[in-house]
Design a protein around this motif. Structure first.
Motif, short mmCIF file in Angstrom:
data_model
loop_
_atom_site.label_atom_id
_atom_site.label_comp_id
_atom_site.label_asym_id
_atom_site.label_seq_id
_atom_site.Cartn_x
_atom_site.Cartn_y
_atom_site.Cartn_z
N ILE A 105 -96.63 47.32 33.07
CA ILE A 105 -96.36 46.35 32.15
C ILE A 105 -97.52 45.52 31.56
O ILE A 105 -97.58 45.57 32.73
N ASP A 106 -97.29 45.95 29.99
CA ASP A 106 -98.18 45.35 29.13
C ASP A 106 -98.15 43.75 30.27
O ASP A 106 -98.12 43.08 29.88
N SER A 107 -99.88 43.63 30.20
CA SER A 107 -100.40 42.15 31.02
C SER A 107 -99.83 41.81 31.69
O SER A 107 -99.75 40.16 32.21
N ASP A 108 -99.13 42.49 32.95
CA ASP A 108 -98.41 41.95 34.30
C ASP A 108 -98.93 43.08 35.54
O ASP A 108 -100.32 42.62 36.24
N VAL A 109 -98.27 43.58 35.61
CA VAL A 109 -98.45 44.78 36.80
C VAL A 109 -98.92 46.45 35.98
O VAL A 109 -97.92 47.11 34.81
N ALA A 110 -99.57 47.35 37.17
CA ALA A 110 -99.70 48.53 36.58
C ALA A 110 -99.76 49.43 37.87
O ALA A 110 -99.73 49.02 38.98
N ALA A 111 -99.43 50.75 38.18
CA ALA A 111 -98.89 51.68 39.18
C ALA A 111 -100.27 53.07 38.26
O ALA A 111 -98.93 53.60 37.09
N VAL A 112 -99.91 54.18 38.74
CA VAL A 112 -100.71 55.13 39.08
C VAL A 112 -100.43 56.08 40.28
O VAL A 112 -101.14 55.66 41.22
N LEU A 113 -100.12 57.36 39.66
CA LEU A 113 -99.88 58.04 41.49
C LEU A 113 -100.67 59.63 40.60
O LEU A 113 -100.86 60.11 39.58
N PHE A 114 -101.52 59.77 41.76
CA PHE A 114 -101.93 61.06 41.70
C PHE A 114 -101.37 62.01 42.48
O PHE A 114 -101.32 61.68 43.81
N ALA A 115 -101.94 63.05 42.44
CA ALA A 115 -101.60 64.33 43.89
C ALA A 115 -103.48 64.69 44.35
O ALA A 115 -104.17 64.63 42.82
N MET B 229 -92.96 53.22 39.54
CA MET B 229 -92.61 52.33 38.97
C MET B 229 -93.20 51.40 39.99
O MET B 229 -92.87 51.03 40.91
N VAL B 230 -92.90 50.73 38.20
CA VAL B 230 -93.73 49.03 38.94
C VAL B 230 -92.62 47.51 39.30
O VAL B 230 -92.60 47.82 37.90
N TRP B 231 -92.86 46.99 39.99
CA TRP B 231 -91.64 45.45 38.84
C TRP B 231 -92.46 44.83 39.65
O TRP B 231 -93.01 44.92 41.00
#
Length: 151
Positions: free
Chosen positions: A36-46, A136-138
């Motif tokens: 979410i631009d200029s707010d929060v982010a999340a990244v998922l990996f294996a 997803m992030v919020w």
């Protein structure tokens, strides 16, 4: 809990900035990201037999808030139907906004198993799930609506 990959936070920043095709360690495969631009982010990996993710908040740059890992269990569906299943929910506290008892500034993360679904639409953004997993992030208590997109 599985041991976290030592480069998880650094690799997450690359994926936020460059997308899922960003260069990555051979044993840490990017599965999905939500920004979410200029707010929060999340990244998922294996990583080995685990799912690992990093959550970030933006102030003057992306700052990691938390790193998490869970064991990934059976991922091969028995049916031909596309299906979306919630796998894990997590919360992080904002470092740049005052925390409130009503949870307005909590950062929520959801890891989803997206079987035979290429992408999801969440609010006005698209979350790619090319390898069958999505994140997803919020902010706040209520999760935004999730729609399966035709891609």
């Amino acid at each position: 809990m599985p041991e976290l990959h030592p480069a998880l936070a650094r690799q997450g920043l690359l994926v936020i900035e460059q997308g899922l095709d960003a260069p990555h360690d051979s044993d840490l495969i990017p599965l999905s990201r939500d920004v979410i631009d200029s707010d929060v982010a999340a990244v998922l990996f294996a990583h080995d037999d685990a799912l690992e993710w990093a959550v970030y908040e933006y102030d003057t740059g992306w700052t990691p808030l938390g790193l998490t890992a869970i064991r990934a269990t059976g991922t091969d569906p028995d049916t031909q139907e596309a299906r979306l299943a919630i796998r894990y929910d997590a919360d992080e506290r904002s470092r740049i906004r005052n925390w409130s008892p009503r949870g307005r500034h909590l950062i929520r993360v959801r890891v989803l198993r997206a079987e035979r679904i290429a992408q999801l639409r969440v609010a006005a953004r698209i979350i790619a799930a090319p390898r069958g997993w999505a994140i997803m992030v919020w902010r706040g208590r209520r999760a935004p609506a999730i729609y399966v997109s035709d891609g």
